[in-house]
Design a protein around this motif. Sequence first.
Motif, short mmCIF file in Angstrom:
data_model
loop_
_atom_site.label_atom_id
_atom_site.label_comp_id
_atom_site.label_asym_id
_atom_site.label_seq_id
_atom_site.Cartn_x
_atom_site.Cartn_y
_atom_site.Cartn_z
N GLN A 73 5.46 -13.26 1.83
CA GLN A 73 6.25 -13.35 0.60
C GLN A 73 5.93 -12.19 -0.35
N THR A 74 4.65 -11.83 -0.41
CA THR A 74 4.21 -10.80 -1.36
C THR A 74 4.43 -9.38 -0.84
N TYR A 75 4.10 -9.16 0.44
CA TYR A 75 4.11 -7.79 0.96
C TYR A 75 5.21 -7.55 2.01
N HIS A 76 5.96 -8.60 2.35
CA HIS A 76 7.21 -8.50 3.12
C HIS A 76 7.07 -8.23 4.62
N SER A 77 5.95 -7.69 5.06
CA SER A 77 5.80 -7.39 6.48
C SER A 77 4.33 -7.19 6.81
N ILE A 78 4.02 -7.15 8.10
CA ILE A 78 2.65 -6.85 8.54
C ILE A 78 2.24 -5.46 8.05
N ASP A 79 3.13 -4.50 8.22
CA ASP A 79 2.82 -3.14 7.76
C ASP A 79 2.58 -3.11 6.25
N GLY A 80 3.36 -3.92 5.51
CA GLY A 80 3.18 -3.99 4.07
C GLY A 80 1.82 -4.55 3.69
N VAL A 81 1.38 -5.55 4.42
CA VAL A 81 0.05 -6.13 4.17
C VAL A 81 -1.03 -5.10 4.49
N LEU A 82 -0.91 -4.44 5.63
CA LEU A 82 -1.93 -3.46 6.03
C LEU A 82 -2.01 -2.29 5.04
N ALA A 83 -0.87 -1.95 4.46
CA ALA A 83 -0.86 -0.85 3.49
C ALA A 83 -1.48 -1.26 2.15
N ALA A 84 -1.57 -2.57 1.94
CA ALA A 84 -2.08 -3.06 0.65
C ALA A 84 -3.40 -3.81 0.79
N LEU A 85 -4.15 -3.51 1.81
CA LEU A 85 -5.40 -4.24 2.05
C LEU A 85 -6.36 -4.19 0.85
N ASP A 86 -6.34 -3.09 0.15
CA ASP A 86 -7.25 -2.95 -1.00
C ASP A 86 -6.94 -3.95 -2.11
N GLU A 87 -5.72 -4.51 -2.10
CA GLU A 87 -5.33 -5.47 -3.13
C GLU A 87 -5.77 -6.90 -2.79
N LEU A 88 -6.17 -7.12 -1.54
CA LEU A 88 -6.51 -8.47 -1.10
C LEU A 88 -7.94 -8.85 -1.48
N LYS A 89 -8.19 -10.14 -1.42
CA LYS A 89 -9.56 -10.61 -1.63
C LYS A 89 -10.45 -10.06 -0.51
N PRO A 90 -11.71 -9.79 -0.80
CA PRO A 90 -12.59 -9.20 0.22
C PRO A 90 -12.62 -9.99 1.53
N ALA A 91 -12.65 -11.32 1.44
CA ALA A 91 -12.72 -12.13 2.67
C ALA A 91 -11.46 -11.96 3.50
N GLN A 92 -10.28 -11.95 2.84
CA GLN A 92 -9.03 -11.76 3.57
C GLN A 92 -8.98 -10.37 4.19
N ARG A 93 -9.40 -9.37 3.41
CA ARG A 93 -9.39 -7.99 3.90
C ARG A 93 -10.26 -7.86 5.14
N MET A 94 -11.42 -8.49 5.14
CA MET A 94 -12.33 -8.40 6.27
C MET A 94 -11.73 -9.08 7.51
N LYS A 95 -11.15 -10.26 7.32
CA LYS A 95 -10.54 -10.99 8.45
C LYS A 95 -9.43 -10.18 9.10
N ILE A 96 -8.59 -9.57 8.27
CA ILE A 96 -7.48 -8.79 8.81
C ILE A 96 -7.98 -7.52 9.49
N ASN A 97 -8.92 -6.82 8.84
CA ASN A 97 -9.47 -5.59 9.43
C ASN A 97 -10.09 -5.84 10.80
N GLU A 98 -10.70 -7.00 10.96
CA GLU A 98 -11.37 -7.33 12.23
C GLU A 98 -10.38 -7.74 13.32
N ASN A 99 -9.12 -8.01 12.93
CA ASN A 99 -8.16 -8.56 13.90
C ASN A 99 -6.83 -7.82 13.91
N VAL A 100 -6.82 -6.55 13.54
CA VAL A 100 -5.55 -5.82 13.44
C VAL A 100 -4.82 -5.76 14.78
N GLU A 101 -5.54 -5.47 15.86
CA GLU A 101 -4.88 -5.38 17.16
C GLU A 101 -4.31 -6.72 17.60
N MET A 102 -5.08 -7.80 17.39
CA MET A 102 -4.58 -9.12 17.74
C MET A 102 -3.41 -9.52 16.84
#
Length: 292
Positions: free
Chosen positions: A210-239
């Motif tokens: 809803q906020t970032y519209h796409s996976i690419d949008g989320v990945l481009a805005a990782l710095d805006e996320l909470k640290p825990a969310q950012r870490m989870k996504i960074n560890e699982n980008v390929e999956m």
Amino acid sequence: MEKPHLLIVDGMALLFRSFFASAAMKQYIRLDDGTPTNGVQGFARHVLTAQNLMKPTHVAVCWDMGMHTFRNDLFEGYKANRPAPPEEMLPQFDMAKDVSEIIGWKNFGISGLEADDLIGSMIEKWKGDANITVISGDRDLLQLLNPATTLAFTKKGYMEYDTYTEQRFREEYGITPKQFAEVKAFMGDASDGYPGVKGIGPKTALQLIQTYHSIDGVLAALDELKPAQRMKINENVEMLKLSHQLATINCDAAIEAELNELVMPTFNETVVAQLENRGLRLITRHARSLGL
């Protein structure tokens, strides 16, 4: 001129639903030779009821064609945790397709694809030519909604459905139907066996899209996320990206039929005789009760 109304049936979903609903009470409705028919007869009765209730002018029934699909080539664990069908169900897969043919419903199945992919491809092919209703129990199909397509999810018995239009979906989810596959990519799907991003559930996944519209949008805005969310996504980008491939329905399959080949058949005495000769009397009784 009013558009045709195409009913697309997720055959496997209705067959499994009908089987387990009656198998729970050991009601296998066997033929004289002992072959169980509970799933088949329930499937046919369900479609006949929908035919009577929804008044389609055309009908197609879509089937899975075996367990292995292109998604298993992408990810070995895809649907790997699903148990094998019960023994009583095994003869009913081919029987259901035979009954569909006898009644006059055209069957569709392509090796390497799921029924979902055929449904999506039919919607893509005919969305400009017909109003479309899809019957299924699989909410992955929400990504296929468009102004010409309605999804009717099985709810209770043969008569009750939870019906989604594109408008209802947008109001409830706050995203477009196509973005639903991106939500699924983050949250994963335990039933289908892909994890998405571990630690991100349905609510957070939806909020991210809803906020970032796409996976690419989320990945481009990782710095805006909470640290825990950012870490989870960074560890699982390929999956995450693989999960999106697995969640996305293929709408490019070749559908070898024209709409005029799917005209709703008449449930006539020839059909009755063929079904009753096979011992499938519950189907014919049900059709008569509906006035077909």
